[in-house]
Design a protein around this motif. Structure first.
Motif, PDB file in Angstrom:
ATOM      1  N   THR A   1       0.839  -1.207   0.000  1.00 27.41           N
ATOM      2  CA  THR A   1       0.000   0.000   0.000  1.00 27.41           C
ATOM      3  C   THR A   1       0.869   1.251   0.000  1.00 27.41           C
ATOM      4  O   THR A   1       1.998   1.241   0.458  1.00 27.41           O
ATOM      5  N   GLN A   2       0.275   2.324  -0.491  1.00 23.98           N
ATOM      6  CA  GLN A   2       0.964   3.593  -0.666  1.00 23.98           C
ATOM      7  C   GLN A   2       1.201   4.287   0.682  1.00 23.98           C
ATOM      8  O   GLN A   2       0.376   4.189   1.593  1.00 23.98           O
ATOM      9  N   ALA A   3       2.304   5.024   0.798  1.00 25.78           N
ATOM     10  CA  ALA A   3       2.546   5.842   1.994  1.00 25.78           C
ATOM     11  C   ALA A   3       1.562   7.005   1.981  1.00 25.78           C
ATOM     12  O   ALA A   3       1.182   7.486   0.918  1.00 25.78           O
ATOM     13  N   PRO A   4       1.152   7.467   3.169  1.00 28.45           N
ATOM     14  CA  PRO A   4       0.196   8.571   3.192  1.00 28.45           C
ATOM     15  C   PRO A   4       0.773   9.846   2.573  1.00 28.45           C
ATOM     16  O   PRO A   4       1.959  10.125   2.686  1.00 28.45           O
ATOM     17  N   VAL A   5      -0.086  10.592   1.936  1.00 31.53           N
ATOM     18  CA  VAL A   5       0.272  11.880   1.358  1.00 31.53           C
ATOM     19  C   VAL A   5      -0.011  12.947   2.411  1.00 31.53           C
ATOM     20  O   VAL A   5      -1.088  12.957   3.026  1.00 31.53           O
ATOM     21  N   ASN A   6       0.949  13.825   2.642  1.00 31.58           N
ATOM     22  CA  ASN A   6       0.764  14.902   3.620  1.00 31.58           C
ATOM     23  C   ASN A   6       0.018  16.068   2.989  1.00 31.58           C
ATOM     24  O   ASN A   6       0.518  16.700   2.054  1.00 31.58           O
ATOM     25  N   VAL A   7      -1.162  16.345   3.511  1.00 30.34           N
ATOM     26  CA  VAL A   7      -1.975  17.453   3.013  1.00 30.34           C
ATOM     27  C   VAL A   7      -2.055  18.520   4.096  1.00 30.34           C
ATOM     28  O   VAL A   7      -2.607  18.270   5.182  1.00 30.34           O
ATOM     29  N   THR A   8      -1.480  19.675   3.839  1.00 31.04           N
ATOM     30  CA  THR A   8      -1.545  20.783   4.799  1.00 31.04           C
ATOM     31  C   THR A   8      -2.680  21.722   4.403  1.00 31.04           C
ATOM     32  O   THR A   8      -2.768  22.139   3.247  1.00 31.04           O
ATOM     33  N   VAL A   9      -3.531  22.022   5.371  1.00 34.20           N
ATOM     34  CA  VAL A   9      -4.655  22.939   5.132  1.00 34.20           C
ATOM     35  C   VAL A   9      -4.521  24.107   6.096  1.00 34.20           C
ATOM     36  O   VAL A   9      -4.507  23.917   7.324  1.00 34.20           O
ATOM     37  N   THR A  10      -4.436  25.324   5.557  1.00 33.88           N
ATOM     38  CA  THR A  10      -4.404  26.503   6.418  1.00 33.88           C
ATOM     39  C   THR A  10      -5.818  27.063   6.558  1.00 33.88           C
ATOM     40  O   THR A  10      -6.656  26.849   5.681  1.00 33.88           O
ATOM     41  N   GLY A  11      -6.067  27.756   7.645  1.00 33.38           N
ATOM     42  CA  GLY A  11      -7.431  28.248   7.880  1.00 33.38           C
ATOM     43  C   GLY A  11      -8.376  27.089   8.139  1.00 33.38           C
ATOM     44  O   GLY A  11      -9.565  27.142   7.807  1.00 33.38           O
ATOM     45  N   ALA A  12      -7.832  26.056   8.770  1.00 33.43           N
ATOM     46  CA  ALA A  12      -8.564  24.792   8.916  1.00 33.43           C
ATOM     47  C   ALA A  12      -9.826  24.930   9.751  1.00 33.43           C
ATOM     48  O   ALA A  12     -10.766  24.150   9.591  1.00 33.43           O
TER      49      ALA A  12
END
Ligand code: NAX
Length: 328
Positions: free
Chosen positions: A1-12
């Protein structure tokens, strides 16, 4: 399985953040095979609210969500980022001039650009949603010299989707029948939704409409001022539709556009269509293998030329202002 993708969200902890995070975690941003790790950035006063959202995300038990971290420090939030969604911005308050607005946002997008430069993964892709989105993207890009310039984009997909919906309604067809619409220029009231190359069921959409008056007096202003119409009706600005457009923008960037269609993205101009090189302006683009390309060779009629030039003029003015302010 694929490694997780890091998704950064500002103003979360904001309203778009609330509409966006659950969809990212459910797999709609990157696809159903891709696990994600969320990295949320907020200002210190809003960290607690972001923590509350994180509790709810946990309660969804999303199989693709492999973790959530919350930060009030941009350097940490962007460490290892693969996809950055820059939603948090400084809104225009009463009596604020455009220069003040750009300066206040420089205070946000400069450090975020630096943080991306310092910590982002090699494949980082950035979408700026927070307004003024195009110029905020330009500011962030200017402070990330080690990141390829084309990785900084601004959102005009909501405008694109709004235009598709209005055109489909006018022609009495489904939105799936509409192709090759374009938003040109700035994500602002000067934007130009162009139907002259659009197709409806394979036929030219402008010809199918056959009504220049509708185009000029109804369609273009309605799309450009749709944000205000939503505020008037809802008592709050577009949130779920904006989050939906952010999902569409990144999903298509990563996964590719459909054969025979294109989308609109705010991207650094390469000088195509007479748009000065470097400014972040909306173009028709196709995407493939995680890369976008401007659709070249479209014939621009005189009416479109005037509209594109006016919006591009606004963008070069904004660029000149942030240059004078020392923000780029
Ligand atoms: P909200 O005010 O609900 O949320 C903004 C959030 O950003 C707040 O929680 C705030 O604490 C946070 N924030 C402020 N400064 C920050 C910083 N330095 N770092 C991290 N977080 C920070 O606004 P919302 O309705 O969610 O809209 C967000 C932005 O999207 C606004 O700038 C808005 O103008 C813009 N929009 C852009 C659209 C587009 O098509 N490009 C359409 C929708 C929307 O209007």
């Amino acid at each position: 399985t694929q490694a997780p993708v890091n998704v950064t969200v500002t103003g979360a902890a904001g309203q778009i953040g609330y509409a966006l995070l659950f969809r990212i975690a459910s797999g709609q941003l990157l696809g159903q095979d891709t696990p994600v790790r969320l990295r949320l950035l907020e200002i210190p006063q809003a960290v607690k609210a972001a923590e509350g959202t994180a509790l709810e995300l946990e309660d969804c038990a999303f199989p693709l969500l492999s973790g959530i971290d919350i930060f009030d420090d941009a350097k940490k939030a962007f460490d290892g980022v693969n996809v950055g969604l820059l939603v948090g911005a400084r809104p225009r308050s009463k009596g604020m001039e455009r220069g003040d607005l750009l300066e206040a946002n420089g205070g946000i997008f400069k450090p975020q650009g630096e943080a991306i430069n310092a910590g982002a993964a090699d494949d980082v892709k950035v979408l700026v949603v927070g307004n003024p989105a195009n110029t905020n993207a330009l500011i962030a890009q200017a402070h990330a010299p080690d990141v390829p310039k084309e990785r900084f984009t601004a959102m005009t997909r909501l405008d694109h989707n709004r235009a598709a919906a209005q055109l489909a309604a006018k022609l009495g067809v489904g939105v799936a029948d509409i192709r090759k619409l374009t938003i040109w220029g700035n994500h602002s009231a000067t934007q130009y939704p162009d139907i002259f190359h659009a197709e409806v069921g394979g036929k030219n959409a402008a010809e199918a409409v056959g009504d220049q008056k509708w185009l000029e007096d109804e369609f273009i202003p309605r799309v450009a001022k749709r944000g205000a119409e939503i505020i008037e009706a809802r008592g709050a600005s577009s949130a779920a539709s904006a989050a939906n457009a952010a999902i569409d923008h990144v999903y298509d960037w990563v996964n590719g556009t459909a054969e025979g269609d294109w989308v609109s993205m705010g991207i650094p101009s390469d000088g195509s269509y007479g748009v000065p090189e470097g400014i972040i302006s909306s173009f028709p683009v196709t995407t493939k293998n995680g890369k976008y390309e401007i659709v070249e060779g479209l014939e621009i009629n005189e009416f479109s030329r005037g509209k594109i030039d006016a919006s591009v003029q606004e963008l070069t003015d904004e660029r000149d202002t942030v240059k004078q302010l020392g923000l780029i």
